[in-house]
Design a protein around this motif. Sequence first.
Motif, PDB file in Angstrom:
ATOM      1  N   LEU A  72       0.688  -1.218  -0.061  1.00 39.61           N
ATOM      2  CA  LEU A  72       0.117  -0.090  -0.001  1.00 39.61           C
ATOM      3  C   LEU A  72       0.962   1.519   0.100  1.00 39.61           C
ATOM      4  O   LEU A  72       0.237   2.335  -0.267  1.00 39.61           O
ATOM      5  CB  LEU A  72      -1.156   0.060   1.315  1.00 39.61           C
ATOM      6  CG  LEU A  72      -1.975  -1.149   1.299  1.00 39.61           C
ATOM      7  CD1 LEU A  72      -2.668  -0.973   2.653  1.00 39.61           C
ATOM      8  CD2 LEU A  72      -2.933  -1.077   0.096  1.00 39.61           C
ATOM      9  N   ASP A  73       2.031   1.066   0.304  1.00 39.56           N
ATOM     10  CA  ASP A  73       2.829   2.205   0.362  1.00 39.56           C
ATOM     11  C   ASP A  73       2.973   3.214  -1.085  1.00 39.56           C
ATOM     12  O   ASP A  73       3.147   2.541  -2.221  1.00 39.56           O
ATOM     13  CB  ASP A  73       4.372   2.073   0.594  1.00 39.56           C
ATOM     14  CG  ASP A  73       5.461   2.970   0.929  1.00 39.56           C
ATOM     15  OD1 ASP A  73       4.801   3.666   1.789  1.00 39.56           O
ATOM     16  OD2 ASP A  73       6.499   2.965   0.509  1.00 39.56           O
ATOM     17  N   GLY A  74       2.684   4.414  -0.789  1.00 35.89           N
ATOM     18  CA  GLY A  74       2.685   5.267  -2.161  1.00 35.89           C
ATOM     19  C   GLY A  74       1.240   5.412  -2.742  1.00 35.89           C
ATOM     20  O   GLY A  74       0.978   6.067  -3.646  1.00 35.89           O
ATOM     21  N   ALA A  75       0.122   4.809  -2.188  1.00 33.27           N
ATOM     22  CA  ALA A  75      -1.159   4.526  -2.769  1.00 33.27           C
ATOM     23  C   ALA A  75      -1.756   5.835  -2.660  1.00 33.27           C
ATOM     24  O   ALA A  75      -1.767   6.395  -1.330  1.00 33.27           O
ATOM     25  CB  ALA A  75      -1.966   3.547  -2.360  1.00 33.27           C
ATOM     26  N   ASP A  76      -2.600   6.497  -3.534  1.00 30.29           N
ATOM     27  CA  ASP A  76      -3.253   7.504  -3.355  1.00 30.29           C
ATOM     28  C   ASP A  76      -4.628   7.313  -3.022  1.00 30.29           C
ATOM     29  O   ASP A  76      -5.408   7.937  -1.980  1.00 30.29           O
ATOM     30  CB  ASP A  76      -3.290   8.161  -4.646  1.00 30.29           C
ATOM     31  CG  ASP A  76      -4.219   9.663  -4.413  1.00 30.29           C
ATOM     32  OD1 ASP A  76      -3.692  10.445  -3.545  1.00 30.29           O
ATOM     33  OD2 ASP A  76      -5.077   9.878  -5.169  1.00 30.29           O
ATOM     34  N   THR A  77      -5.056   6.038  -3.427  1.00 29.08           N
ATOM     35  CA  THR A  77      -6.518   5.638  -3.045  1.00 29.08           C
ATOM     36  C   THR A  77      -6.445   4.141  -3.226  1.00 29.08           C
ATOM     37  O   THR A  77      -5.969   3.383  -3.935  1.00 29.08           O
ATOM     38  CB  THR A  77      -7.595   5.925  -4.284  1.00 29.08           C
ATOM     39  OG1 THR A  77      -7.666   7.449  -4.165  1.00 29.08           O
ATOM     40  CG2 THR A  77      -8.638   5.588  -3.917  1.00 29.08           C
ATOM     41  N   VAL A  78      -7.200   3.582  -1.983  1.00 27.51           N
ATOM     42  CA  VAL A  78      -7.195   2.027  -2.008  1.00 27.51           C
ATOM     43  C   VAL A  78      -8.758   1.685  -2.058  1.00 27.51           C
ATOM     44  O   VAL A  78      -9.540   2.240  -1.201  1.00 27.51           O
ATOM     45  CB  VAL A  78      -6.684   1.662  -0.401  1.00 27.51           C
ATOM     46  CG1 VAL A  78      -6.767   0.043  -0.580  1.00 27.51           C
ATOM     47  CG2 VAL A  78      -4.942   1.908  -0.535  1.00 27.51           C
ATOM     48  N   LEU A  79      -9.139   0.676  -2.814  1.00 29.19           N
ATOM     49  CA  LEU A  79     -10.397   0.148  -2.937  1.00 29.19           C
ATOM     50  C   LEU A  79     -10.175  -1.095  -2.596  1.00 29.19           C
ATOM     51  O   LEU A  79      -9.701  -2.001  -3.193  1.00 29.19           O
ATOM     52  CB  LEU A  79     -11.118   0.248  -4.176  1.00 29.19           C
ATOM     53  CG  LEU A  79     -12.494  -0.104  -4.444  1.00 29.19           C
ATOM     54  CD1 LEU A  79     -13.331   0.625  -5.327  1.00 29.19           C
ATOM     55  CD2 LEU A  79     -12.335  -1.567  -4.987  1.00 29.19           C
ATOM     56  N   VAL A  80     -11.254  -1.653  -1.355  1.00 33.58           N
ATOM     57  CA  VAL A  80     -11.351  -2.852  -0.887  1.00 33.58           C
ATOM     58  C   VAL A  80     -12.427  -3.263  -1.319  1.00 33.58           C
ATOM     59  O   VAL A  80     -13.562  -2.900  -0.979  1.00 33.58           O
ATOM     60  CB  VAL A  80     -10.828  -2.992   0.695  1.00 33.58           C
ATOM     61  CG1 VAL A  80     -10.855  -4.323   1.169  1.00 33.58           C
ATOM     62  CG2 VAL A  80      -9.714  -2.387   0.908  1.00 33.58           C
ATOM     63  N   LEU A  81     -12.533  -4.639  -2.180  1.00 29.53           N
ATOM     64  CA  LEU A  81     -13.650  -5.091  -2.400  1.00 29.53           C
ATOM     65  C   LEU A  81     -14.092  -6.331  -2.016  1.00 29.53           C
ATOM     66  O   LEU A  81     -13.268  -7.339  -1.948  1.00 29.53           O
ATOM     67  CB  LEU A  81     -13.443  -5.426  -4.225  1.00 29.53           C
ATOM     68  CG  LEU A  81     -14.385  -6.114  -4.998  1.00 29.53           C
ATOM     69  CD1 LEU A  81     -15.554  -5.040  -4.979  1.00 29.53           C
ATOM     70  CD2 LEU A  81     -13.940  -6.398  -6.371  1.00 29.53           C
ATOM     71  N   GLU A  82     -15.297  -6.423  -1.378  1.00 28.69           N
ATOM     72  CA  GLU A  82     -15.559  -7.681  -0.610  1.00 28.69           C
ATOM     73  C   GLU A  82     -16.934  -8.141  -0.688  1.00 28.69           C
ATOM     74  O   GLU A  82     -17.810  -7.256  -1.083  1.00 28.69           O
ATOM     75  CB  GLU A  82     -15.309  -7.600   0.823  1.00 28.69           C
ATOM     76  CG  GLU A  82     -14.165  -7.305   1.269  1.00 28.69           C
ATOM     77  CD  GLU A  82     -13.766  -7.065   2.736  1.00 28.69           C
ATOM     78  OE1 GLU A  82     -13.763  -7.934   3.701  1.00 28.69           O
ATOM     79  OE2 GLU A  82     -13.846  -5.638   3.157  1.00 28.69           O
ATOM     80  N   ASP A  83     -17.483  -9.302  -0.674  1.00 27.00           N
ATOM     81  CA  ASP A  83     -18.706  -9.742  -0.782  1.00 27.00           C
ATOM     82  C   ASP A  83     -19.185 -10.076   0.760  1.00 27.00           C
ATOM     83  O   ASP A  83     -19.556 -11.448   0.794  1.00 27.00           O
ATOM     84  CB  ASP A  83     -18.888 -10.993  -1.928  1.00 27.00           C
ATOM     85  CG  ASP A  83     -18.006 -11.936  -1.470  1.00 27.00           C
ATOM     86  OD1 ASP A  83     -17.317 -11.961  -0.520  1.00 27.00           O
ATOM     87  OD2 ASP A  83     -18.266 -13.302  -2.012  1.00 27.00           O
ATOM     88  N   CYS A  84     -19.205  -9.356   1.613  1.00 25.91           N
ATOM     89  CA  CYS A  84     -19.556  -9.331   2.937  1.00 25.91           C
ATOM     90  C   CYS A  84     -20.040  -8.193   3.400  1.00 25.91           C
ATOM     91  O   CYS A  84     -20.303  -6.894   2.915  1.00 25.91           O
ATOM     92  CB  CYS A  84     -18.396  -9.821   3.555  1.00 25.91           C
ATOM     93  SG  CYS A  84     -17.160  -8.547   3.732  1.00 25.91           S
ATOM     94  N   PHE A  85     -20.450  -8.373   4.746  1.00 23.55           N
ATOM     95  CA  PHE A  85     -21.327  -6.924   5.225  1.00 23.55           C
ATOM     96  C   PHE A  85     -19.948  -6.232   5.774  1.00 23.55           C
ATOM     97  O   PHE A  85     -18.825  -6.788   5.956  1.00 23.55           O
ATOM     98  CB  PHE A  85     -21.846  -7.446   6.656  1.00 23.55           C
ATOM     99  CG  PHE A  85     -23.134  -8.089   6.440  1.00 23.55           C
ATOM    100  CD1 PHE A  85     -24.060  -7.396   5.712  1.00 23.55           C
ATOM    101  CD2 PHE A  85     -23.450  -9.520   7.036  1.00 23.55           C
ATOM    102  CE1 PHE A  85     -25.547  -7.896   5.561  1.00 23.55           C
ATOM    103  CE2 PHE A  85     -24.788 -10.011   6.790  1.00 23.55           C
ATOM    104  CZ  PHE A  85     -25.575  -9.261   6.092  1.00 23.55           C
TER     105      PHE A  85
END
Length: 146
Positions: free
Chosen positions: A70-83
């Motif tokens: 994740l180092d240097g990331a501007d935006t992180v999208l975490v995609l999950e099929d859960c609550f």
Amino acid sequence: MKAIRSLELNVRALKLDKLILMPAAVPPHKPLPPGSPDAAERLERDGISTRVVKLNRIAPLDTSALLRELDGADTVLVLEDCFENGSIGQQIAALLAESGRQCRQVILHNLKDRFAPEGTVEQLQERFGLDADGVYRAVKEALSRE
């Protein structure tokens, strides 16, 4: 045009990703109709430098490896099929905060608090925006709020 291409190459060489997609049990690269580009390819075509980071395990999280990714990331999208409550995305957001890492936004793309009715995997992914088209739209919407 050459300047833009040069900038893109430098951003990639320095690993300054605009967006990191993190599928946690859901592939964000599931194709639309055969031959269609996946979400990451579509975002790249729109000039959004994108990297997909696959979590090989979710318990326990390999926090040091995750922070390196994740180092240097501007935006992180975490995609999950859960609550959302108790999700991996919440754990990743907390990890970033606790480590003092700066990231403009962490997008948790999941079911929120909605229960999934009956349907095929493809139908449910489409319904909740967890398919390639939904991921593409979610990222474009989030980045347009900048």
